[in-house]
Design an enzyme around this catalytic site. Structure first.
Site, mmCIF file in Angstrom:
data_model
loop_
_atom_site.group_PDB
_atom_site.id
_atom_site.type_symbol
_atom_site.label_atom_id
_atom_site.label_comp_id
_atom_site.label_asym_id
_atom_site.label_seq_id
_atom_site.Cartn_x
_atom_site.Cartn_y
_atom_site.Cartn_z
ATOM 1 N N SER A 555 -9.683 1.330 -72.936
ATOM 2 C CA SER A 555 -10.371 0.442 -72.010
ATOM 3 C C SER A 555 -9.410 -0.092 -70.953
ATOM 4 C CB SER A 555 -11.035 -0.680 -72.805
ATOM 5 O OG SER A 555 -11.953 -1.387 -72.035
ATOM 6 N N ASP A 641 -20.950 5.958 -70.713
ATOM 7 C CA ASP A 641 -20.165 4.730 -70.558
ATOM 8 C C ASP A 641 -20.530 4.028 -69.247
ATOM 9 O OD1 ASP A 641 -18.138 2.764 -70.303
ATOM 10 O OD2 ASP A 641 -16.777 3.977 -71.508
ATOM 11 N N HIS A 689 -19.391 2.470 -74.352
ATOM 12 C CA HIS A 689 -17.998 2.122 -74.111
ATOM 13 C C HIS A 689 -17.264 1.725 -75.397
ATOM 14 C CE1 HIS A 689 -14.495 0.872 -71.903
ATOM 15 N NE2 HIS A 689 -14.535 -0.309 -72.471
#
Length: 718
Positions: A555, A641, A689
């Site tokens: 991330s 995502d 995600h």
């Protein structure tokens, strides 16, 4: 309660892809409570099998896709198919070993459990059960709901709330393939039946036996709060936040006297109180939002206890004020977290608050008496790296239960007696795993002289440290600590001779709020330089060497990892990233992606401020790709995502491949023995995600580790 800093983290952290641009505006445009707009909710027949979904919400929880360059995507998918064949056998072997480790060290720590009165409600394998306290076993458990029976594909249960009279069960359902969500209302008759499903619900709380408050999520944002009255079968809008900078969430105070409507950005907040005895009355504003002040509230004996960042020194303080005069001018200090200490969590009980703190790598508790205002401090075992609280403990209990964890130590349960000031360990293990694994805490001196903490783990072995593989972990964003929770794969790596190093760089929250502020906006370079200093120190002290050093992140940690990849590629041999944020500038300049305005408090606003545009451009991983000798790279991302745009990763990979090719051509005569790096992008179908299903997560970890073992020449050893 949980008026935890984790509450703030959950609301504020996980935004990576921005949304809309608007002029800087600190005045929130809020439609105040109780607009009479009706919400379209469908009330269901009593037969569970015939349940249908709210109109306009057909086909289950639908994923959204944010990507372009379909030809490039097909090319990368074909490339992954060809590359993955080289790792198939190794991946399968590692996967089998991971499964064995997870089976041996399995824990139900993250299972959903809610205690209410004489009952315990809990989730297990996608089903919700109810048992009487002390009778949780297969014979005494009453099944209430199965996610498989719902009209959603691959849905996960992520939240449970029970009405005060045990008449209704509200269940949060999230798609495994996107971030879409819904709330399922089950009426707990003799035969439980689904009464309705409300789409797009993020958070929800029961104010009374029949009245549920909930927020609606759109484009990853929550701005609207509704209530549904199940006795009258009607719904209404309660609160509407007009400013995209703020995220709205709900929380029920520990004594269940107030429901709080919390509107937060990353740097400021505003709280409204709904009296649960009079839920239809206009909510009370605690304190109008003030730039730079975050606060959250609890209630006890007609006083609000306020966790806030107001005042000096920088950090969290606990304050209190009367409910009927709760403005900032009436806040009075109760307790202050000392400077450079990290407030990890705060739990309130009838006459006590328990603060969970981290200072200089050591965990401890501050037990605050709300009667005498005294503070009792307990130092916790040195091996512990993180806490996990018992979920939603009873307000009147005299015991605070929690787990202590490290990356190589499964959770060990502890109980602190508030009455006796005594800490008791509850474990069936003869000795912590950590006795067979060295835990070392180091500090690296960064470029500006700041000392940066590093936590290192390795097993005792006859093999010299300098010859062992080293795996670096880094994050450094949003004021969030690097994840130090237990993962079974860490034990596998330790057993295979790996050294694990967790670098707590600025931008994270390990040393309190100031640590975050020193690593965001126009101080982002600090975190990048911190990581460089950490890796250099590890190598200088004899922990492995560059040829056997790998790095993992995910991330927003991809920003710092990607910057190191460009600036100091000679420090590592390979890097594995999950859903990394690598195209900061183009993402922050795109007004059509979710969360832009929220993200400006972390990265700056390049849309209207040229200085931020130049600063971001200077460190953005995508912008700084150039022809040079790069380490090998493995990136995993989900096709759906919504936070890290797939288009940005495709651009990054395409540009990186060209830079590698250009470098090979430039150095074709000078360095004929140079090995070209492996550049791999694995685009997973479905998913969201950094939150794949258990099976997908296992496959991803196995593939990443197989890549790293191969790149570091450990595949034969494995």
């Amino acid at each position: 309660m949980h008026f935890r800093t984790k509450y703030f983290l959950r609301v504020l952290k996980p935004s990576i892809s921005p949304f809309n641009n608007c002029p800087k505006c600190f005045l929130s445009l809020v439609q105040r409570p109780f607009c009479q707009r009706e919400l379209q909710v469908c009330w269901f027949p009593k037969c569970f099998r015939n349940t249908y979904i709210v109109p306009g919400f057909q086909g289950g929880i639908q994923p959204r896709r944010f990507f372009s360059y379909k030809d490039l995507l097909k090319s990368e998918q074909a490339n992954w198919k060809a590359c993955s064949a080289n790792y198939t056998d190794l991946t399968e072997r590692i996967k089998r070993r991971l499964e064995a480790h997870y089976e041996k060290y399995s824990t139900s720590l993250h299972s959903l459990v809610v205690k209410l009165g004489e009952y315990v409600y809990f989730e297990e394998n996608g089903c919700i059960f109810r048992s009487k306290v002390g009778e949780i076993d297969e014979k005494n458990s009453e099944p209430l709901l199965s996610a498989e029976a719902l009209p959603f594909h691959d849905s996960l249960i992520h939240r449970i709330r029970i009405s005060p009279d045990h008449k209704y069960l509200a269940v949060g359902i999230k798609s495994a393939n996107s971030e879409e969500c819904a709330c399922v209302i089950v009426k707990l008759n003799a035969l439980p039946n689904v009464e309705c499903i409300i789409p797009d619900v993020y958070s929800f709380e029961w104010a009374t036996h029949d009245i549920l408050f909930y927020t609606i999520q759109k484009n990853l944002q929550c701005h609207d709060v509704y209530l549904s009255d199940f006795s009258k079968k009607c719904s209404r809008l309660v609160y509407k936040e007009q400013n995209a900078r703020y995220f709205v969430d709900l929380y029920l105070t520990k004594d269940k006297h107030f429901l709080t409507i919390n509107s937060n950005s990353k740097s400021t907040s505003e709280v409204w109180l709904v009296d649960c005895c009079y839920p239809l009355k206009t909510p009370l504003l605690v304190q109008e939002r003030t730039e730079g002040i975050i606060y959250h509230v609890e209630h006890r004996n007609n006083e609000l206890y306020i966790l806030t960042t107001v005042g000096d020194p920088i950090g969290y303080k606990l304050m209190k004020a009367p409910v009927d005069s709760c403005g900032l001018e009436n806040w009075r200090f109760v307790y202050t977290v000392k400077e450079k200490a990290k407030l990890v969590d705060l739990e309130m009980f009838k006459d006590h608050c328990v603060a969970f703190l981290k200072f200089s790598g050591q965990l401890y508790l501050d037990v605050i008496s709300l009667v005498s205002n005294s503070v009792f401090r307990i130092k916790l075992p040195a091996w512990a790296c993180s806490f996990e609280l018992e979920p939603r403990p009873e307000h009147t209990t005299s015991t605070c239960c929690f787990w202590l964890i490290s990356p190589v130590q499964p959770p060990v349960r502890f109980a602190y007696s508030l009455a006796d000031n005594r800490l008791v360990e509850h474990t069936t293990q003869e000795a912590p795993i950590t006795v067979n694994c060295h835990t070392i805490r180091l500090e690296a001196k960064s470029k500006d002289g700041t000392w940066v903490p590093i936590t290192v783990f390795h097993a005792a072995s006859s093999i010299e440290l300098c010859r062992r593989p080293l795996l670096i972990h880094v994050y450094g964003a949003y004021g969030i600590d690097l994840n130090m929770s237990f993962k079974a794969e860490n034990l596998m790596l330790i057993n295979d001779g790996w050294i694990l190093a967790f670098c707590h760089v600025r931008g994270g929250g390990e040393l309190g709020l100031g640590w975050h502020k020193d690593g965001c906006l126009k101080k982002k370079h600090n975190g990048i330089q911190d990581l460089q200093a950490c890796i250099r120190l590890l190598h200088e002290l004899g922990y492995s060497n560059p040829a056997r050093t790998a790095l993992r992140s995910l991330s927003a940690g991809g920003v710092i990892a990607g910057a190191l990849y460009n600036n100091d590629p000679h420090l590592i041999r390979a890097m594995a990233l999950q859903a990394p944020f690598l195209d900061v500038l183009n993402t922050m300049l795109d007004p059509h992606l979710p969360l832009t305005i929220e993200e400006q408090e972390e990265w700056g606003n390049p849309l209207i401020d040229e200085s931020y545009k130049e600063y971001i451009k200077n460190y953005c991983p995508y912008q700084n790709i150039r022809p040079q000798n790069y380490p090998s790279l493995f990136i995993t991302v989900s096709e759906n995502d919504q936070r890290v745009p797939l288009a940005g990763l495709l651009r990054f990979i395409c540009k990186l491949r060209k830079a590698v090719q250009n470098n090979a051509q430039l150095n074709s005569t000078d360095d004929k023995g140079l090995q070209a790096p492996n550049i791999i992008l694995d685009v997973q179908s479905g998913g969201s995600h950094c939150a794949p299903s258990w099976e997908e997560s296992l496959n991803q970890v196995a593939a990443q580790l197989a890549f790293l073992y191969n790149e570091l020449g450990l595949d034969k050893q494995e």
